[in-house]
Design an enzyme around this catalytic site. Structure first.
Site, mmCIF file in Angstrom:
data_model
loop_
_atom_site.group_PDB
_atom_site.id
_atom_site.type_symbol
_atom_site.label_atom_id
_atom_site.label_comp_id
_atom_site.label_asym_id
_atom_site.label_seq_id
_atom_site.Cartn_x
_atom_site.Cartn_y
_atom_site.Cartn_z
ATOM 1 C CG ASP A 56 -2.063 2.265 -9.178
ATOM 2 O OD1 ASP A 56 -1.340 3.063 -9.791
ATOM 3 O OD2 ASP A 56 -1.703 1.119 -8.879
ATOM 4 C CB CYS A 104 -4.254 -2.810 0.412
ATOM 5 S SG CYS A 104 -4.577 -2.877 -1.350
ATOM 6 C CD GLU A 107 -4.700 -1.218 -8.054
ATOM 7 O OE1 GLU A 107 -3.713 -0.728 -7.500
ATOM 8 O OE2 GLU A 107 -4.629 -2.151 -8.859
HETATM 9 C C1 PEP Z 1 -2.351 0.707 -4.746
HETATM 10 O O1 PEP Z 1 -2.327 1.057 -5.922
HETATM 11 O O2 PEP Z 1 -2.926 1.352 -3.838
HETATM 12 C C2 PEP Z 1 -1.676 -0.536 -4.331
HETATM 13 C C3 PEP Z 1 -1.759 -0.969 -3.093
HETATM 14 O O3 PEP Z 1 -0.936 -1.184 -5.254
HETATM 15 P P1 PEP Z 1 0.551 -0.762 -5.690
HETATM 16 O O4 PEP Z 1 1.050 0.272 -4.740
HETATM 17 O O5 PEP Z 1 1.355 -2.023 -5.683
HETATM 18 O O6 PEP Z 1 0.308 -0.229 -7.082
HETATM 19 MG MG MG Z 2 -1.763 -0.324 -7.474
#
Ligand code: PEP
Ligand code: MG
Length: 585
Positions: A457, A504, A433
């Protein structure tokens, strides 16, 4: 018009008139009554108390029959409290002396009692304070006629707005023909969200301030697909949403069929489609949408929805439940991603000036080792029960990973000494990230067995764009060539090292990007469960060679605009229906 962002938990679009739930959330407005209304106000309080007592007696009898005497005994405290003159007398006195309305007097006095209980600091009394709040809600619901009464009296469709909602409230509201709901709290329980989906009620939770921003009678749009609530919309916006609602319904019907089909490209390559969840109960939705497991379980929601710090048993129970519901399918647990937007800075003695660059995610956990150990021990224990993988958010240095592995090793020894079973081969991974992790995937790959790219992120840290700041929203783009180059390089580095790679971030669920991500070499995508069918549709309409050609072409573009327009053209050719479900990027 105001747009409030929340978490999309149940898809669909609904437009209706707002009815606010009476809640003990500090929103009972101060109101006085005329002197000649005082006796009637006092009578209203007595009637609300009496009706609540009858309700509780009935609830106690039914609970005893269903769940036994011990479970039913929890209502004894509520009933005892209602019968206690020391509670009702000050309410009467406030109405008589101050001439305040019944609701206000009730709320004030219940709150004082809850505060006194909390102030003792005793665990038992703090729990009793929660019972007091619960009882306050019951009495207030009686006083105001409750939302159910208001909904039944409403002439058109009703959208319920509240601080939070229990599953039984959601069921009652649905029976009363409410068309959707939106709440401040971030999910309350997975059960409420699951129920909303099962009932087909669009819902958005975690809206933070929706219950204060909306007034009874306001027109409200709940967009359960985008996780957005629009308050007092302009007429043109209402029209646009009406059309979108009709089209969305048609699309959803068509997409339901594809959920059952295998996720395989035209040339026979399987693309793993997984779900992102916040609560174990959402795993059902992953399967019904045609996913084959969970690629991201955001465990911090366990923290954010609980009034006290979750214990090891709380963690363990949630993971055991997730494993039960997974029925042998993959389950990737992400450790607590607290901090930044997921942790209110307000109550910190010394708020961070730059929380997104501050003590969040793995940094927060390493700074609070007891909190981290509690969770990791529960994950290790759960690993004895089924196939779990664990991954760590926002890793930026290999030292963080090594420290974490050391903690896990210590915990393994501890469990071994105590004779508690765990999976000694529990796979660990990192979320990519930060640009630091993306650039150094090759190095991280020596120490983990998989990576999962968190584009939400990664975009903000690569482009220096706050993902929640509307002022710079147009710069926040997954199609920016810098972001795409990093994604491509991470996948390549993971493949070279022979470790697994998944993605993800939200972009995994955007069909516009499906051919590109597959062209980069990704074979596993994890997304919001409702997006799985449309992505699967695209997977089934493409072959690898086409995706690779497309990815090479995208590599030659120098702006996100060029990338997006090309991806749109391609998707139009592949599956014009899927293009409708694609977001801006
Ligand atoms: C992301 O940062 O892509 C992620 C899946 O985590 P979150 O959206 O929970 O920060
Ligand atoms: Mg994230």
């Amino acid at each position: 018009m105001e747009t409030i962002k929340g978490i999309a938990v149940s898809p669909g679009i609904a437009i209706g008139t707002a009815v606010r739930l009476a809640e003990s959330d500090g929103h009972i407005a101060f109101r006085t009554v005329d002197p000649d209304e005082v006796p009637a106000e006092i009578r209203r309080v007595d009637e609300a108390f009496a009706a609540s007592a009858r309700e509780l007696k009935d609830l106690r009898t039914r609970t005893a029959a269903r769940a036994g005497e011990a479970a039913a005994a929890i209502f004894d405290f509520h009933m005892g409290l209602l019968a206690d003159r020391t509670l009702v007398q000050p309410i009467h006195d406030d109405i008589a002396r101050e001439r305040v309305a019944a609701e206000y007097a009730v709320s004030e006095n219940f709150r004082k009692l809850a505060d006194r209980l909390r102030a003792t600091g005793s665990e038992m009394f703090v729990q009793k304070a929660a019972d007091v709040v619960d009882l306050e809600n019951r009495v207030l619901a009686r006083l105001t006629g409750g939302a159910i009464g208001k909904i039944s009296r409403a002439s058109g469709p009703v959208v319920v707005i509240g601080h939070e909602l229990t599953p039984s409230q959601a069921a009652d509201l649905h029976r009363a023909h409410a068309v959707a709901f939106a709440t401040d709290a971030g999910g309350l329980t997975g059960h409420t969200s699951i129920l909303a989906r099962a009932l087909g009620m669009p819902a958005v939770v975690g809206c933070m301030h929706v219950s204060t921003d909306v007034e009874d009678g306001d027109q409200v749009i709940v967009d359960g697909d985008a996780g957005v609530v629009i308050v007092r919309p302009a007429p043109a916006v209402v029209e646009r949403y009406r059309a979108a609602a009709a089209q969305g319904e048609q699309r959803r019907r068509a997409l339901r069929n594809v959920a059952k089909e295998p996720s395989v490209t035209l040339d026979g390559v399987t693309i793993e489609l997984l779900g992102n969840i916040e609560f174990p109960e959402e795993i059902e939705a992953v399967f019904t949408n045609g996913g084959s497991g969970t690629g991201l379980y955001r465990t911090e929601f366990l923290h954010l929805t609980s009034p006290t710090t979750p214990t090891e048993e709380d963690h363990f129970d949630a993971y055991r439940r997730a494993l039960e519901l997974s029925r042998g399918a993959p389950l990737v647990i992400r450790t607590l991603d607290l901090g930044a937007d997921k942790f209110t800075q307000d109550h910190l003695a010394d708020p961070e000036r730059n929380p997104f660059l501050g003590l969040r995610s793995i940094r927060y956990c390493l700074r609070h080792p007891q909190l981290f150990k509690t969770q990791l021990r529960a994950i290790l224990r759960a690993s004895a029960l089924g196939p779990i993988k664990v991954m760590f958010p926002l890793v930026s240095s290999v030292m963080e990973l090594r420290q974490t592995h050391m903690i896990i090793n210590d915990l393994r020894e501890e469990l071994e000494d105590d004779g508690i079973p765990f999976d000694p081969a529990l796979a660990t991974g990192i979320m990519v990230e930060t640009p630091a992790a993306a650039l150094m995937t090759r190095v991280f790959a020596n120490e983990v067995s998989f990576v999962s790219i968190g584009t939400n992120d990664l975009i903000q840290y690569t482009l220096a764009v706050d993902r929640g700041n509307e002022q710079v929203a147009s710069l926040y783009s997954a199609a920016n060539p810098a972001v795409l180059t990093l994604v491509k390089n991470v996948v390549r580095a993971a493949r070279h090292a022979g470790i697994g790679a998944s993605l993800c971030g939200e972009v995994a669920g955007n069909p516009l990007f499906t051919p590109l991500l597959i062209g980069f070499g990704l074979r596993s995508l994890s997304m919001s469960p409702v997006q799985i069918p449309v992505v699967k549709r695209v997977v089934r309409a493409i072959d690898i060679e086409r995706c690779e050609t497309l990815a090479r072409k995208v590599g030659s573009f120098d702006s996100d605009r060029q990338v997006l327009s090309y991806l749109r053209d391609e998707l139009r050719r592949i599956d014009p229906e899927a293009l409708v479900s694609a977001g801006a990027d």
